[in-house]
Motif scaffolding. Structure first.
Motif, PDB file in Angstrom:
ATOM      1  N   UNK A  18      -8.770  76.690  39.204  1.00 61.37           N
ATOM      2  CA  UNK A  18      -9.144  77.801  40.069  1.00 61.37           C
ATOM      3  C   UNK A  18      -9.598  78.982  39.227  1.00 61.37           C
ATOM      4  N   UNK A  19     -10.703  79.616  39.655  1.00 61.78           N
ATOM      5  CA  UNK A  19     -11.153  80.854  39.023  1.00 61.78           C
ATOM      6  C   UNK A  19     -11.508  80.644  37.550  1.00 61.78           C
ATOM      7  N   UNK A  20     -12.129  79.519  37.243  1.00 58.36           N
ATOM      8  CA  UNK A  20     -12.474  79.220  35.855  1.00 58.36           C
ATOM      9  C   UNK A  20     -13.678  80.042  35.390  1.00 58.36           C
ATOM     10  N   UNK A  21     -13.554  80.693  34.228  1.00 53.90           N
ATOM     11  CA  UNK A  21     -14.637  81.536  33.721  1.00 53.90           C
ATOM     12  C   UNK A  21     -15.676  80.735  32.925  1.00 53.90           C
ATOM     13  N   UNK A  22     -16.191  79.663  33.511  1.00 61.97           N
ATOM     14  CA  UNK A  22     -17.184  78.814  32.839  1.00 61.97           C
ATOM     15  C   UNK A  22     -18.563  79.268  33.302  1.00 61.97           C
ATOM     16  N   UNK A  86     -13.144  72.057  40.289  1.00 57.77           N
ATOM     17  CA  UNK A  86     -13.220  73.316  39.546  1.00 57.77           C
ATOM     18  C   UNK A  86     -13.852  74.376  40.444  1.00 57.77           C
ATOM     19  N   UNK A  87     -13.065  75.373  40.804  1.00 54.36           N
ATOM     20  CA  UNK A  87     -13.603  76.523  41.540  1.00 54.36           C
ATOM     21  C   UNK A  87     -13.927  77.574  40.483  1.00 54.36           C
ATOM     22  N   UNK A 106     -20.544  77.257  43.290  1.00 57.35           N
ATOM     23  CA  UNK A 106     -19.224  77.872  43.135  1.00 57.35           C
ATOM     24  C   UNK A 106     -18.103  76.858  42.967  1.00 57.35           C
ATOM     25  N   UNK A 107     -18.362  75.618  43.391  1.00 57.85           N
ATOM     26  CA  UNK A 107     -17.320  74.596  43.373  1.00 57.85           C
ATOM     27  C   UNK A 107     -17.898  73.303  42.818  1.00 57.85           C
ATOM     28  N   UNK A 108     -17.204  72.745  41.816  1.00 58.68           N
ATOM     29  CA  UNK A 108     -17.672  71.513  41.189  1.00 58.68           C
ATOM     30  C   UNK A 108     -16.636  70.420  41.394  1.00 58.68           C
ATOM     31  N   UNK A 147      -3.039  76.802  46.198  1.00 57.98           N
ATOM     32  CA  UNK A 147      -3.662  76.725  47.535  1.00 57.98           C
ATOM     33  C   UNK A 147      -4.777  75.693  47.543  1.00 57.98           C
ATOM     34  N   UNK A 148      -5.599  75.715  46.500  1.00 54.09           N
ATOM     35  CA  UNK A 148      -6.699  74.761  46.398  1.00 54.09           C
ATOM     36  C   UNK A 148      -6.148  73.336  46.312  1.00 54.09           C
TER      37      UNK A 148
END
Length: 157
Positions: A18-22, A86-87, A106-108, A147-148
């Motif tokens: 969640x919230x990955x800075x990629x 990955x979000x 946004x979502x992978x 949550x995810x």
């Protein structure tokens, strides 16, 4: 609820990010490969295979409310049946599966499937899931990794 038969646990809490800075595809695929190699879920050829496949067959999808990518490789690179989710903190550019135009994703979803027979089944389930506006909204609004995980586990395990 969408379940995928058998006792396979597709969604694991530590494969949900969640919230990955990629920032881009390379970072996303390297991150995914690092995690999967560490768990011995993929072969050493996975990293290059997923990058090459994305170049030839883009996986970006425009959905109502959120753009996603569903990335995968051939079954020979997988040692198990898992979903990596990955979000991203900020959207990354992928190419649209239909138009080949760049889109912000946004979502992978990473499909790790050693049984090629299951590929279509999983894609179909994922497709059904992602056509549901409530589910998309729920995914979009998650505030944490747990949550995810709860949402994904509900639909895939």
């Amino acid at each position: 609820m969408l379940t995928l038969g058998g006792n396979n646990m597709y969604v694991e809490e530590d494969l949900i990010f969640y919230d990955q800075p990629l920032r881009d595809q390379d970072q996303i695929f390297d991150f995914m490969a690092d995690e999967l190699e560490r768990k011995k879920y993929v072969t050493s050829g996975f990293r290059e295979a997923i990058k090459e496949r994305e170049q030839k067959f883009p996986t970006g999808l425009k959905l109502d409310g959120m753009n996603i990518a569903i990335v995968h490789t051939e079954a020979e690179y997988a040692k198990t049946e898992k979903l990596v989710i990955i979000k991203l903190k900020n959207p990354a550019t992928f190419h649209n599966i239909e138009t080949l135009e760049p889109i912000d994703v946004s979502l992978v979803f990473g499909l790790i499937l050693s049984d090629s027979e299951k590929h279509l089944e999983v894609l179909k389930k994922l497709g059904t899931l992602l056509q549901n506006q409530k589910i998309i909204k729920d995914i979009k609004n998650v505030k944490s990794q747990s949550e995810l995980f709860t949402i994904m586990k509900h639909y895939f395990n």
